[in-house]
Design a protein around this motif. Structure first.
Motif, PDB file in Angstrom:
ATOM      1  N   SER A  39      -2.667 -44.266  23.095  1.00 56.43           N
ATOM      2  CA  SER A  39      -1.550 -43.374  23.415  1.00 56.43           C
ATOM      3  C   SER A  39      -0.244 -44.156  23.548  1.00 56.43           C
ATOM      4  O   SER A  39       0.792 -43.751  23.013  1.00 56.43           O
ATOM      5  CB  SER A  39      -1.851 -42.609  24.709  1.00 56.43           C
ATOM      6  OG  SER A  39      -0.767 -41.808  25.069  1.00 56.43           O
ATOM      7  N   ASP A  40      -0.302 -45.284  24.254  1.00 56.24           N
ATOM      8  CA  ASP A  40       0.897 -46.123  24.405  1.00 56.24           C
ATOM      9  C   ASP A  40       1.357 -46.665  23.055  1.00 56.24           C
ATOM     10  O   ASP A  40       2.550 -46.702  22.756  1.00 56.24           O
ATOM     11  CB  ASP A  40       0.619 -47.284  25.364  1.00 56.24           C
ATOM     12  CG  ASP A  40       0.394 -46.830  26.797  1.00 56.24           C
ATOM     13  OD1 ASP A  40       0.753 -45.678  27.125  1.00 56.24           O
ATOM     14  OD2 ASP A  40      -0.152 -47.634  27.586  1.00 56.24           O
ATOM     15  N   GLN A  53       0.390 -34.662  23.113  1.00 59.82           N
ATOM     16  CA  GLN A  53      -0.157 -34.912  21.775  1.00 59.82           C
ATOM     17  C   GLN A  53      -0.628 -36.357  21.640  1.00 59.82           C
ATOM     18  O   GLN A  53      -1.692 -36.615  21.070  1.00 59.82           O
ATOM     19  CB  GLN A  53       0.895 -34.614  20.707  1.00 59.82           C
ATOM     20  CG  GLN A  53       1.201 -33.148  20.544  1.00 59.82           C
ATOM     21  CD  GLN A  53       2.360 -32.917  19.591  1.00 59.82           C
ATOM     22  OE1 GLN A  53       3.342 -33.673  19.603  1.00 59.82           O
ATOM     23  NE2 GLN A  53       2.257 -31.881  18.775  1.00 59.82           N
ATOM     24  N   ARG A  54       0.168 -37.304  22.169  1.00 59.51           N
ATOM     25  CA  ARG A  54      -0.229 -38.715  22.113  1.00 59.51           C
ATOM     26  C   ARG A  54      -1.531 -38.945  22.869  1.00 59.51           C
ATOM     27  O   ARG A  54      -2.413 -39.660  22.402  1.00 59.51           O
ATOM     28  CB  ARG A  54       0.864 -39.609  22.695  1.00 59.51           C
ATOM     29  CG  ARG A  54       2.027 -39.862  21.766  1.00 59.51           C
ATOM     30  CD  ARG A  54       2.910 -41.003  22.256  1.00 59.51           C
ATOM     31  NE  ARG A  54       3.224 -40.961  23.669  1.00 59.51           N
ATOM     32  CZ  ARG A  54       4.295 -40.353  24.211  1.00 59.51           C
ATOM     33  NH1 ARG A  54       5.159 -39.747  23.427  1.00 59.51           N
ATOM     34  NH2 ARG A  54       4.498 -40.386  25.493  1.00 59.51           N
ATOM     35  N   GLU A  55      -1.650 -38.331  24.058  1.00 67.88           N
ATOM     36  CA  GLU A  55      -2.865 -38.506  24.854  1.00 67.88           C
ATOM     37  C   GLU A  55      -4.076 -37.907  24.148  1.00 67.88           C
ATOM     38  O   GLU A  55      -5.151 -38.514  24.119  1.00 67.88           O
ATOM     39  CB  GLU A  55      -2.691 -37.877  26.239  1.00 67.88           C
ATOM     40  CG  GLU A  55      -1.758 -38.668  27.135  1.00 67.88           C
ATOM     41  CD  GLU A  55      -1.510 -37.995  28.478  1.00 67.88           C
ATOM     42  OE1 GLU A  55      -2.067 -36.902  28.725  1.00 67.88           O
ATOM     43  OE2 GLU A  55      -0.752 -38.563  29.277  1.00 67.88           O
ATOM     44  N   ALA A  56      -3.908 -36.723  23.552  1.00 68.23           N
ATOM     45  CA  ALA A  56      -5.015 -36.085  22.837  1.00 68.23           C
ATOM     46  C   ALA A  56      -5.414 -36.908  21.616  1.00 68.23           C
ATOM     47  O   ALA A  56      -6.605 -37.108  21.348  1.00 68.23           O
ATOM     48  CB  ALA A  56      -4.631 -34.665  22.424  1.00 68.23           C
ATOM     49  N   PHE A  57      -4.439 -37.410  20.890  1.00 66.82           N
ATOM     50  CA  PHE A  57      -4.720 -38.221  19.705  1.00 66.82           C
ATOM     51  C   PHE A  57      -5.348 -39.550  20.105  1.00 66.82           C
ATOM     52  O   PHE A  57      -6.285 -40.033  19.464  1.00 66.82           O
ATOM     53  CB  PHE A  57      -3.438 -38.427  18.887  1.00 66.82           C
ATOM     54  CG  PHE A  57      -3.647 -38.969  17.513  1.00 66.82           C
ATOM     55  CD1 PHE A  57      -4.734 -38.607  16.746  1.00 66.82           C
ATOM     56  CD2 PHE A  57      -2.741 -39.868  16.962  1.00 66.82           C
ATOM     57  CE1 PHE A  57      -4.928 -39.107  15.466  1.00 66.82           C
ATOM     58  CE2 PHE A  57      -2.920 -40.376  15.686  1.00 66.82           C
ATOM     59  CZ  PHE A  57      -4.015 -40.000  14.941  1.00 66.82           C
ATOM     60  N   GLY A  58      -4.830 -40.163  21.164  1.00 70.12           N
ATOM     61  CA  GLY A  58      -5.398 -41.415  21.669  1.00 70.12           C
ATOM     62  C   GLY A  58      -6.845 -41.235  22.091  1.00 70.12           C
ATOM     63  O   GLY A  58      -7.711 -42.068  21.798  1.00 70.12           O
ATOM     64  N   LEU A  59      -7.149 -40.118  22.771  1.00 74.04           N
ATOM     65  CA  LEU A  59      -8.519 -39.824  23.183  1.00 74.04           C
ATOM     66  C   LEU A  59      -9.412 -39.595  21.964  1.00 74.04           C
ATOM     67  O   LEU A  59     -10.541 -40.074  21.918  1.00 74.04           O
ATOM     68  CB  LEU A  59      -8.537 -38.599  24.105  1.00 74.04           C
ATOM     69  CG  LEU A  59      -9.870 -38.261  24.753  1.00 74.04           C
ATOM     70  CD1 LEU A  59     -10.371 -39.410  25.612  1.00 74.04           C
ATOM     71  CD2 LEU A  59      -9.747 -36.998  25.587  1.00 74.04           C
ATOM     72  N   PHE A  60      -8.893 -38.903  20.972  1.00 73.79           N
ATOM     73  CA  PHE A  60      -9.645 -38.669  19.737  1.00 73.79           C
ATOM     74  C   PHE A  60     -10.004 -39.993  19.058  1.00 73.79           C
ATOM     75  O   PHE A  60     -11.143 -40.204  18.642  1.00 73.79           O
ATOM     76  CB  PHE A  60      -8.834 -37.782  18.785  1.00 73.79           C
ATOM     77  CG  PHE A  60      -9.468 -37.622  17.434  1.00 73.79           C
ATOM     78  CD1 PHE A  60     -10.515 -36.742  17.244  1.00 73.79           C
ATOM     79  CD2 PHE A  60      -9.007 -38.352  16.347  1.00 73.79           C
ATOM     80  CE1 PHE A  60     -11.107 -36.588  15.997  1.00 73.79           C
ATOM     81  CE2 PHE A  60      -9.588 -38.213  15.103  1.00 73.79           C
ATOM     82  CZ  PHE A  60     -10.645 -37.330  14.924  1.00 73.79           C
ATOM     83  N   LEU A  61      -9.034 -40.886  18.953  1.00 73.42           N
ATOM     84  CA  LEU A  61      -9.286 -42.179  18.316  1.00 73.42           C
ATOM     85  C   LEU A  61     -10.304 -42.993  19.114  1.00 73.42           C
ATOM     86  O   LEU A  61     -11.201 -43.614  18.540  1.00 73.42           O
ATOM     87  CB  LEU A  61      -7.982 -42.965  18.169  1.00 73.42           C
ATOM     88  CG  LEU A  61      -6.980 -42.418  17.150  1.00 73.42           C
ATOM     89  CD1 LEU A  61      -5.650 -43.165  17.259  1.00 73.42           C
ATOM     90  CD2 LEU A  61      -7.535 -42.508  15.743  1.00 73.42           C
ATOM     91  N   ARG A  91     -14.127 -31.044  21.493  1.00 72.92           N
ATOM     92  CA  ARG A  91     -14.314 -31.489  22.879  1.00 72.92           C
ATOM     93  C   ARG A  91     -12.975 -31.830  23.514  1.00 72.92           C
ATOM     94  O   ARG A  91     -12.723 -31.513  24.663  1.00 72.92           O
ATOM     95  CB  ARG A  91     -15.229 -32.708  22.929  1.00 72.92           C
ATOM     96  CG  ARG A  91     -16.692 -32.386  22.812  1.00 72.92           C
ATOM     97  CD  ARG A  91     -17.535 -33.594  23.186  1.00 72.92           C
ATOM     98  NE  ARG A  91     -17.187 -34.805  22.460  1.00 72.92           N
ATOM     99  CZ  ARG A  91     -17.696 -35.168  21.291  1.00 72.92           C
ATOM    100  NH1 ARG A  91     -18.570 -34.401  20.685  1.00 72.92           N
ATOM    101  NH2 ARG A  91     -17.330 -36.295  20.716  1.00 72.92           N
ATOM    102  N   ALA A  92     -12.095 -32.512  22.761  1.00 73.46           N
ATOM    103  CA  ALA A  92     -10.794 -32.899  23.295  1.00 73.46           C
ATOM    104  C   ALA A  92      -9.958 -31.665  23.629  1.00 73.46           C
ATOM    105  O   ALA A  92      -9.288 -31.612  24.658  1.00 73.46           O
ATOM    106  CB  ALA A  92     -10.047 -33.786  22.296  1.00 73.46           C
ATOM    107  N   GLU A  93     -10.005 -30.653  22.757  1.00 73.62           N
ATOM    108  CA  GLU A  93      -9.279 -29.411  23.023  1.00 73.62           C
ATOM    109  C   GLU A  93      -9.834 -28.714  24.251  1.00 73.62           C
ATOM    110  O   GLU A  93      -9.095 -28.203  25.083  1.00 73.62           O
ATOM    111  CB  GLU A  93      -9.359 -28.470  21.817  1.00 73.62           C
ATOM    112  CG  GLU A  93      -8.534 -28.925  20.641  1.00 73.62           C
ATOM    113  CD  GLU A  93      -8.749 -28.036  19.422  1.00 73.62           C
ATOM    114  OE1 GLU A  93      -9.386 -26.970  19.559  1.00 73.62           O
ATOM    115  OE2 GLU A  93      -8.284 -28.403  18.342  1.00 73.62           O
TER     116      GLU A  93
END
Length: 141
Positions: A39-40, A53-61, A91-93
């Protein structure tokens, strides 16, 4: 009286998940650390994403780190990655959505397609297993 030991992963004062084993709790905590780093890192990228969005994408990755590593090493999609990615994004959603919203959501065509692919993959795997088994069985003379 029974005594239970529970391991709770806490982030920013919020309980994220409870586990029965320390190993599982440590693995989840490590995954959350990786998601935070992603995310960072995404905040420094050329694409403008808001914090959620960054946190969700970071969690996905982070949840799909094996697929990410495979893509980096081979420049190819790993087999089954599309199905895993769909499940991970769902799951992330669900994790980021309010409980009321989750119960009101309808399955999407993408999720339905992923479920159909899972069924087809399972059917194909059992068909392949029976072919392999028959190939190993000696024929009677």
């Amino acid at each position: 009286m029974a005594v239970e030991i529970k391991y709770v992963v806490v982030r920013k004062g919020e309980e994220k998940m409870t586990f029965a084993s320390k190993k599982d709790a440590d693995a989840y905590d490590k995954m959350l650390d990786m998601a935070e780093v992603f995310s960072d890192w995404l905040s420094e990228g050329p694409v403008a994403l808001d914090e959620q969005q960054r946190e969700a994408f970071g969690l996905f990755l982070a949840e799909n780190k094996d697929a990410v590593q495979h893509i980096v090493k081979t420049s190819k999609m790993p087999e089954g990655a599309k199905t895993e990615a769909n499940h991970a994004s769902a799951r992330a959603e669900a994790d980021s959505a309010d409980p009321v919203e989750v119960s009101e959501q309808q399955p999407t065509d993408v999720q339905a397609s992923a479920d159909e692919l899972d069924e087809e993959t399972a059917e194909g795997a059992s068909a392949n297993a029976s072919k392999r088994k028959s190939a190993r069985t000696p024929k009677a003379a």
